[in-house]
Design a protein around this motif. Sequence first.
Motif, PDB file in Angstrom:
ATOM      1  N   ARG A 207       0.830  -1.204   0.000  1.00 16.41           N
ATOM      2  CA  ARG A 207       0.000   0.000   0.000  1.00 16.41           C
ATOM      3  C   ARG A 207       0.863   1.252   0.000  1.00 16.41           C
ATOM      4  O   ARG A 207       0.521   2.245  -0.652  1.00 16.41           O
ATOM      5  N   GLN A 208       1.980   1.236   0.704  1.00 14.47           N
ATOM      6  CA  GLN A 208       2.889   2.375   0.670  1.00 14.47           C
ATOM      7  C   GLN A 208       3.431   2.607  -0.734  1.00 14.47           C
ATOM      8  O   GLN A 208       3.627   3.747  -1.154  1.00 14.47           O
ATOM      9  N   LEU A 209       3.673   1.512  -1.443  1.00 14.56           N
ATOM     10  CA  LEU A 209       4.189   1.642  -2.806  1.00 14.56           C
ATOM     11  C   LEU A 209       3.195   2.349  -3.713  1.00 14.56           C
ATOM     12  O   LEU A 209       3.566   3.273  -4.455  1.00 14.56           O
ATOM     13  N   PHE A 210       1.921   1.935  -3.640  1.00 16.36           N
ATOM     14  CA  PHE A 210       0.922   2.474  -4.572  1.00 16.36           C
ATOM     15  C   PHE A 210       0.314   3.786  -4.094  1.00 16.36           C
ATOM     16  O   PHE A 210      -0.111   4.595  -4.928  1.00 16.36           O
ATOM     17  N   ARG A 211       0.244   4.019  -2.801  1.00 16.07           N
ATOM     18  CA  ARG A 211      -0.413   5.225  -2.286  1.00 16.07           C
ATOM     19  C   ARG A 211       0.558   6.353  -1.975  1.00 16.07           C
ATOM     20  O   ARG A 211       0.141   7.509  -1.911  1.00 16.07           O
ATOM     21  N   LEU A 212       1.827   6.040  -1.792  1.00 11.31           N
ATOM     22  CA  LEU A 212       2.800   7.073  -1.429  1.00 11.31           C
ATOM     23  C   LEU A 212       3.930   7.185  -2.439  1.00 11.31           C
ATOM     24  O   LEU A 212       4.187   8.264  -2.973  1.00 11.31           O
ATOM     25  N   THR A 213       4.598   6.067  -2.712  1.00 12.47           N
ATOM     26  CA  THR A 213       5.814   6.122  -3.526  1.00 12.47           C
ATOM     27  C   THR A 213       5.533   6.515  -4.969  1.00 12.47           C
ATOM     28  O   THR A 213       6.156   7.437  -5.504  1.00 12.47           O
ATOM     29  N   ILE A 214       4.611   5.822  -5.594  1.00 10.53           N
ATOM     30  CA  ILE A 214       4.339   6.095  -7.009  1.00 10.53           C
ATOM     31  C   ILE A 214       3.794   7.507  -7.235  1.00 10.53           C
ATOM     32  O   ILE A 214       4.254   8.202  -8.156  1.00 10.53           O
ATOM     33  N   PRO A 215       2.830   8.014  -6.425  1.00 11.74           N
ATOM     34  CA  PRO A 215       2.391   9.403  -6.654  1.00 11.74           C
ATOM     35  C   PRO A 215       3.496  10.439  -6.475  1.00 11.74           C
ATOM     36  O   PRO A 215       3.507  11.456  -7.178  1.00 11.74           O
ATOM     37  N   LEU A 216       4.421  10.211  -5.542  1.00  8.72           N
ATOM     38  CA  LEU A 216       5.484  11.184  -5.307  1.00  8.72           C
ATOM     39  C   LEU A 216       6.675  11.004  -6.245  1.00  8.72           C
ATOM     40  O   LEU A 216       7.586  11.835  -6.235  1.00  8.72           O
ATOM     41  N   ALA A 217       6.681   9.953  -7.026  1.00  2.95           N
ATOM     42  CA  ALA A 217       7.796   9.688  -7.941  1.00  2.95           C
ATOM     43  C   ALA A 217       7.382   9.876  -9.400  1.00  2.95           C
ATOM     44  O   ALA A 217       7.953   9.230 -10.289  1.00  2.95           O
ATOM     45  N   LYS A 218       6.423  10.750  -9.646  1.00  9.07           N
ATOM     46  CA  LYS A 218       5.949  10.946 -11.019  1.00  9.07           C
ATOM     47  C   LYS A 218       7.043  11.494 -11.926  1.00  9.07           C
ATOM     48  O   LYS A 218       7.093  11.169 -13.111  1.00  9.07           O
ATOM     49  N   GLY A 219       7.934  12.344 -11.377  1.00  9.91           N
ATOM     50  CA  GLY A 219       9.010  12.880 -12.201  1.00  9.91           C
ATOM     51  C   GLY A 219       9.953  11.790 -12.691  1.00  9.91           C
ATOM     52  O   GLY A 219      10.281  11.719 -13.873  1.00  9.91           O
ATOM     53  N   GLY A 220      10.397  10.933 -11.773  1.00  8.30           N
ATOM     54  CA  GLY A 220      11.278   9.845 -12.175  1.00  8.30           C
ATOM     55  C   GLY A 220      10.598   8.844 -13.082  1.00  8.30           C
ATOM     56  O   GLY A 220      11.212   8.332 -14.026  1.00  8.30           O
ATOM     57  N   ILE A 221       9.326   8.552 -12.819  1.00  9.28           N
ATOM     58  CA  ILE A 221       8.592   7.614 -13.667  1.00  9.28           C
ATOM     59  C   ILE A 221       8.425   8.186 -15.072  1.00  9.28           C
ATOM     60  O   ILE A 221       8.560   7.468 -16.073  1.00  9.28           O
ATOM     61  N   SER A 222       8.146   9.493 -15.174  1.00  7.33           N
ATOM     62  CA  SER A 222       8.034  10.117 -16.498  1.00  7.33           C
ATOM     63  C   SER A 222       9.361  10.058 -17.241  1.00  7.33           C
ATOM     64  O   SER A 222       9.397   9.834 -18.458  1.00  7.33           O
ATOM     65  N   THR A 223      10.453  10.245 -16.514  1.00  7.35           N
ATOM     66  CA  THR A 223      11.771  10.138 -17.142  1.00  7.35           C
ATOM     67  C   THR A 223      12.006   8.740 -17.687  1.00  7.35           C
ATOM     68  O   THR A 223      12.499   8.558 -18.806  1.00  7.35           O
ATOM     69  N   VAL A 224      11.652   7.726 -16.903  1.00  7.16           N
ATOM     70  CA  VAL A 224      11.828   6.339 -17.333  1.00  7.16           C
ATOM     71  C   VAL A 224      10.945   6.036 -18.544  1.00  7.16           C
ATOM     72  O   VAL A 224      11.363   5.334 -19.476  1.00  7.16           O
ATOM     73  N   VAL A 225       9.728   6.542 -18.536  1.00  3.03           N
ATOM     74  CA  VAL A 225       8.815   6.302 -19.663  1.00  3.03           C
ATOM     75  C   VAL A 225       9.400   6.866 -20.952  1.00  3.03           C
ATOM     76  O   VAL A 225       9.436   6.184 -21.994  1.00  3.03           O
ATOM     77  N   ILE A 226       9.862   8.112 -20.905  1.00  9.07           N
ATOM     78  CA  ILE A 226      10.395   8.732 -22.116  1.00  9.07           C
ATOM     79  C   ILE A 226      11.694   8.053 -22.545  1.00  9.07           C
ATOM     80  O   ILE A 226      11.922   7.810 -23.744  1.00  9.07           O
ATOM     81  N   TYR A 227      12.548   7.728 -21.589  1.00  6.91           N
ATOM     82  CA  TYR A 227      13.818   7.087 -21.932  1.00  6.91           C
ATOM     83  C   TYR A 227      13.595   5.715 -22.581  1.00  6.91           C
ATOM     84  O   TYR A 227      14.165   5.418 -23.639  1.00  6.91           O
ATOM     85  N   SER A 228      12.773   4.883 -21.947  1.00  5.50           N
ATOM     86  CA  SER A 228      12.537   3.544 -22.505  1.00  5.50           C
ATOM     87  C   SER A 228      11.782   3.615 -23.829  1.00  5.50           C
ATOM     88  O   SER A 228      12.036   2.809 -24.737  1.00  5.50           O
ATOM     89  N   ALA A 229      10.859   4.570 -23.958  1.00  6.87           N
ATOM     90  CA  ALA A 229      10.149   4.723 -25.231  1.00  6.87           C
ATOM     91  C   ALA A 229      11.103   5.147 -26.345  1.00  6.87           C
ATOM     92  O   ALA A 229      10.992   4.673 -27.487  1.00  6.87           O
ATOM     93  N   LEU A 230      12.050   6.025 -26.029  1.00 10.54           N
ATOM     94  CA  LEU A 230      13.043   6.423 -27.028  1.00 10.54           C
ATOM     95  C   LEU A 230      13.930   5.244 -27.428  1.00 10.54           C
ATOM     96  O   LEU A 230      14.273   5.094 -28.611  1.00 10.54           O
ATOM     97  N   GLN A 231      14.315   4.431 -26.454  1.00 10.20           N
ATOM     98  CA  GLN A 231      15.138   3.267 -26.779  1.00 10.20           C
ATOM     99  C   GLN A 231      14.396   2.315 -27.712  1.00 10.20           C
ATOM    100  O   GLN A 231      14.991   1.736 -28.628  1.00 10.20           O
ATOM    101  N   ALA A 232      13.094   2.149 -27.486  1.00 17.98           N
ATOM    102  CA  ALA A 232      12.309   1.261 -28.342  1.00 17.98           C
ATOM    103  C   ALA A 232      12.022   1.896 -29.698  1.00 17.98           C
ATOM    104  O   ALA A 232      12.047   1.217 -30.730  1.00 17.98           O
TER     105      ALA A 232
END
Length: 301
Positions: A207-232
């Motif tokens: 629950r901490q992962l989905f309710r706290l970590t992921i909402p507060l890590a949107k910047g890093g997750i967006s970076t990973v999304v763009i980076y991996s999408a560019l690699q593909a």
Amino acid sequence: MSHDTLPRPAKTSGRTTPPADKPSRRRRHWTRRPNPVAGAGALIWLVIVLIPVYAMLSASLTGPDQALTGNPLKPPAHPTLDNYNTVLHSGFWHLLSNTAIVAVAVVGIVLALCVPLAYAVVRTRDRWSGAAFRLFLLGVAIPAQAVVVPLYLLIAKLDLYDTLLAVILPTAAFAMPVSVLVLVGTLRDISEELYEAMALDGASALRQLFRLTIPLAKGGISTVVIYSALQAWNGFLFPLIFTQSDEPRVLTLGLFNYVSQFGVNIPALLASVVLSGIPIFAVYLVARRALVGGLMGVGGK
């Protein structure tokens, strides 16, 4: 001392004045000193980047007989959209759909694996989590060209050759080390008190992962999304080695459609490059602020 001689409190109005030693944000903004050296450097870099883009757009609007003649920076005398029409009617949509499937699948695999792994590395402070993190960092130093032969044998043994999975799985694997590094740096910036507060409320680690970590890590997750999408999206080696037929072909391999034994259709080739770059450029425009914020948090605390 009599009651009349007591000092009277000063009358204060309803307005509150800010302290003199704390200027407002707007005032601080206007008192910033300009940096002409940085501005000149940014302008020079912008010109260096835009000149090839302009030359590519200009050449994609010319005829095949005018591609190698004249000044490449000169605007086309008779611009035409025939090259784009040729690209759109030469299987471009099939190539685009395959590339989109590969990009979405790679992003999904990377997020599904890297987010829990980064969370475990940050929250589990033991030698095993540290060893797993260092093992993933080792993947940053391994180039894809060095392991392409073992990967080819593995893909053939799994009967995945000439399929989109043969492109998706290796691309996701090589995008994971940098993605884990970015996410670990982002998750380390989350305050420990927030985790303790949720633990006191009886929240589990999931629950901490989905309710706290992921909402507060949107910047890093967006970076990973763009980076991996560019690699593909820009991947060329894995589609070239692990596919053969036209069915699983992606955009990077589709550029060979304009290369023949008699020459290269340069305007059509550049038009295909322009069209293939529009989707990923649109994704960057939407998530550019989150991308910059995620990259700034790579180092962690």
